[in-house]
Design a protein around this motif. Structure first.
Motif, mmCIF file in Angstrom:
data_model
loop_
_atom_site.group_PDB
_atom_site.id
_atom_site.type_symbol
_atom_site.label_atom_id
_atom_site.label_comp_id
_atom_site.label_asym_id
_atom_site.label_seq_id
_atom_site.Cartn_x
_atom_site.Cartn_y
_atom_site.Cartn_z
ATOM 1 N N HIS A 1 28.309 77.234 58.804
ATOM 2 C CA HIS A 1 28.870 76.073 58.750
ATOM 3 C C HIS A 1 28.243 75.707 57.326
ATOM 4 C CE1 HIS A 1 29.067 71.952 60.455
ATOM 5 N NE2 HIS A 1 29.907 72.109 59.752
ATOM 6 N N HIS B 1 33.269 70.574 54.339
ATOM 7 C CA HIS B 1 32.848 71.621 55.277
ATOM 8 C C HIS B 1 33.588 72.818 55.129
ATOM 9 C CE1 HIS B 1 29.924 68.558 57.550
ATOM 10 N NE2 HIS B 1 30.065 68.513 56.181
ATOM 11 N N LEU C 1 33.844 72.555 63.338
ATOM 12 C CA LEU C 1 32.225 73.060 63.400
ATOM 13 C C LEU C 1 31.369 71.896 63.730
ATOM 14 C CD1 LEU C 1 32.737 75.604 60.315
ATOM 15 C CD2 LEU C 1 32.709 76.159 62.732
ATOM 16 N N CYS C 2 31.412 70.741 63.091
ATOM 17 C CA CYS C 2 30.693 69.526 63.343
ATOM 18 C C CYS C 2 30.913 69.199 64.816
ATOM 19 C CB CYS C 2 30.874 68.501 62.357
ATOM 20 S SG CYS C 2 30.484 68.563 60.818
ATOM 21 N N CYS D 1 35.791 68.035 60.902
ATOM 22 C CA CYS D 1 35.365 69.500 60.797
ATOM 23 C C CYS D 1 35.052 69.779 62.322
ATOM 24 C CB CYS D 1 34.056 69.767 60.174
ATOM 25 S SG CYS D 1 33.210 70.921 60.139
#
Ligand code: ZN
Length: 197
Positions: A25, A33, A183-184, A181
């Motif tokens: 990430h 990102h 992943l965030c 994002c």
């Protein structure tokens, strides 16, 4: 003689082996990102690997009949040199002066000279396109463009290049605005890797 890495898998294996292609990430220089990090310099720091990538590009581009290789500084210099070695032609680079790519250091292209533009990685195709314009402005004929990695999943060449283009490996790497994002959203910590990602 070094065996050229001719398959896409071989090239991506090489990148992963030296840590030039990471999964995770990452916060890119652009602020976006991404789940992957690509840094060609980490492959090219190994001269034999650089030579092998150059030889593989040279093999694929040989039929274009290029008489000179032109690369944008800094990222394209090492691989451009190796493609020039593989083709047995000279390799030069264009560099930025007041923000604009230019031939300096006495580098000269002859009118009608056949040029292959070479970069390490194509993301949007912008700097390859700009390098093509440098060659054309000098009266040379651009016969093709090449890079080790096409990070646009094939889109950059389709959308912004008007010459034959080849890459040793193609990646399709999604990028995200931090606010959206995934992943965030999953709570994975974000990492800022080296420059030019
Ligand atoms: Zn994120």
């Amino acid at each position: 003689m070094y065996d050229a890495p001719v398959t896409s898998d071989h090239v991506l294996d090489l990148f992963r082996r030296v840590g030039a292609l990471l999964d995770g990430h990452f916060r890119l220089t652009s602020g976006l990102h991404s789940g992957s990090y690509l840094q060609c310099a980490l492959v090219l720091q190994h001269p034999r690997e650089a030579e092998a990538c150059g030889a593989a590009i040279a093999q694929r581009a040989f039929h274009l009949g290029a008489q000179v290789v032109l690369s944008p500084a800094l990222g394209g210099i090492v691989i451009g040199q190796e493609v020039g070695r593989g083709l047995g032609v000279r390799a030069m680079f264009a560099e930025r002066q007041d923000g604009k790519l230019t031939l300096r250091r006495g580098f000269r292209l002859e009118p009608g000279e056949k040029v292959l533009v070479v970069e390490d990685v194509i993301t949007t195709g912008g700097s390859t396109r700009e390098t093509i314009e440098v060659a054309r402005a000098a009266g040379a004929e651009v016969v093709g463009a090449a890079s080790i990695i096409d990070r646009s999943g094939g889109l950059a060449a389709q959308q912004s290049l008007d010459v034959p283009y080849m890459a040793l490996a193609t990646l399709s790497v999604p990028t995200y605005e931090p606010q959206t994002c995934p992943l965030c959203a999953a709570g994975q910590p974000v990492v800022k890797p080296g420059s030019r990602t």
